[in-house]
Enzyme design. Structure first.
Site, PDB file in Angstrom:
ATOM      1  N   PRO A   1      -8.003   3.092 -11.839  1.00 40.84           N
ATOM      2  CA  PRO A   1      -7.324   1.894 -11.347  1.00 40.84           C
ATOM      3  C   PRO A   1      -7.340   0.663 -12.270  1.00 40.84           C
ATOM      4  O   PRO A   1      -7.974  -0.353 -11.974  1.00 40.84           O
ATOM      5  CB  PRO A   1      -8.047   1.609 -10.033  1.00 40.84           C
ATOM      6  CG  PRO A   1      -9.426   2.126 -10.263  1.00 40.84           C
ATOM      7  CD  PRO A   1      -9.253   3.345 -11.132  1.00 40.84           C
ATOM      8  N   CYS A   2      -6.568   0.739 -13.340  1.00 43.35           N
ATOM      9  CA  CYS A   2      -6.469  -0.401 -14.251  1.00 43.35           C
ATOM     10  C   CYS A   2      -5.771  -1.587 -13.585  1.00 43.35           C
ATOM     11  O   CYS A   2      -5.942  -2.722 -14.026  1.00 43.35           O
ATOM     12  CB  CYS A   2      -5.754   0.008 -15.537  1.00 43.35           C
ATOM     13  SG  CYS A   2      -4.190   0.844 -15.288  1.00 43.35           S
ATOM     14  N   HIS A   3      -5.025  -1.349 -12.523  1.00 44.95           N
ATOM     15  CA  HIS A   3      -4.351  -2.441 -11.817  1.00 44.95           C
ATOM     16  C   HIS A   3      -5.343  -3.362 -11.104  1.00 44.95           C
ATOM     17  O   HIS A   3      -4.981  -4.464 -10.711  1.00 44.95           O
ATOM     18  CB  HIS A   3      -3.328  -1.881 -10.816  1.00 44.95           C
ATOM     19  CG  HIS A   3      -3.920  -1.005  -9.765  1.00 44.95           C
ATOM     20  ND1 HIS A   3      -4.220   0.332  -9.995  1.00 44.95           N
ATOM     21  CD2 HIS A   3      -4.291  -1.261  -8.485  1.00 44.95           C
ATOM     22  CE1 HIS A   3      -4.728   0.851  -8.887  1.00 44.95           C
ATOM     23  NE2 HIS A   3      -4.781  -0.092  -7.966  1.00 44.95           N
TER      24      HIS A   3
END
Length: 174
Positions: free
Chosen positions: A138-140
């Protein structure tokens, strides 16, 4: 980044546009938006593209879990991952991303601290931008230290939508 030669791919629909997923025998190796995505592997746009194989077991699992995620029925992904395309540094950053719980955000500086490289904030940002398995790694969930939404290889509109879906961003904040 160097991907395994045995990689296969499939394209799945999502509320945020078509998504390309890719897998090796070890696990899911890629997830990118098919449109308006930075840092796409050249294999996805070349005549020597990876072989399509929607029947690959990992791709089938990924498709099912993504469907549940977008329907609000899944908060954690349970998939084998193959992050071998990245350097040891990139892999350490991507592992730190996996530790951010759904519904929460953290900063690039915090990720730098977590991996024991407090002065490497820019390098951490670069590794996050090249995360090959968006959404699932989850880079977001990473924001600027001041909380501003910055950078997302899939576009800030998608980052905003993902954070809203996860309850980390209220409608009234934008």
């Amino acid at each position: 980044m160097k991907f395994a030669p045995s990689i296969v791919q499939a394209t799945v629909a999502s509320p945020l546009g078509p998504i390309v997923i890719a897998a090796t025998d070890k696990g899911l190796a890629g997830l990118w938006f098919a449109e308006n995505q930075r840092y796409l592997p050249p294999e996805l746009t070349s005549p020597t593209a990876w072989r399509e194989d929607a029947s690959h077991p990992v791709l089938q699992q990924a498709c099912q879990q993504l469907s549940e995620y977008f329907a609000g029925q899944r908060s954690q992904f349970e998939l084998p991952l193959d992050l071998g395309c990245g350097s040891a540094f990139q892999q350490s950053v991507w592992q730190a991303l996996r530790d951010i719980p759904q519904g929460e955000v953290t900063s690039y500086a915090e990720i730098s601290q977590r991996i024991g490289k407090p002065a490497a904030v820019r390098a951490v940002g670069g590794a996050i931008g090249r995360n090959p398995i968006s959404i699932i790694v989850p880079c977001h969930r990473v924001t600027a230290s001041c909380g501003a939404l910055t950078g997302y290889a899939g576009g800030l509109d998608r980052k905003t939508a993902l954070l809203r879906l996860e309850g980390a961003l209220a409608e009234s904040l934008l």
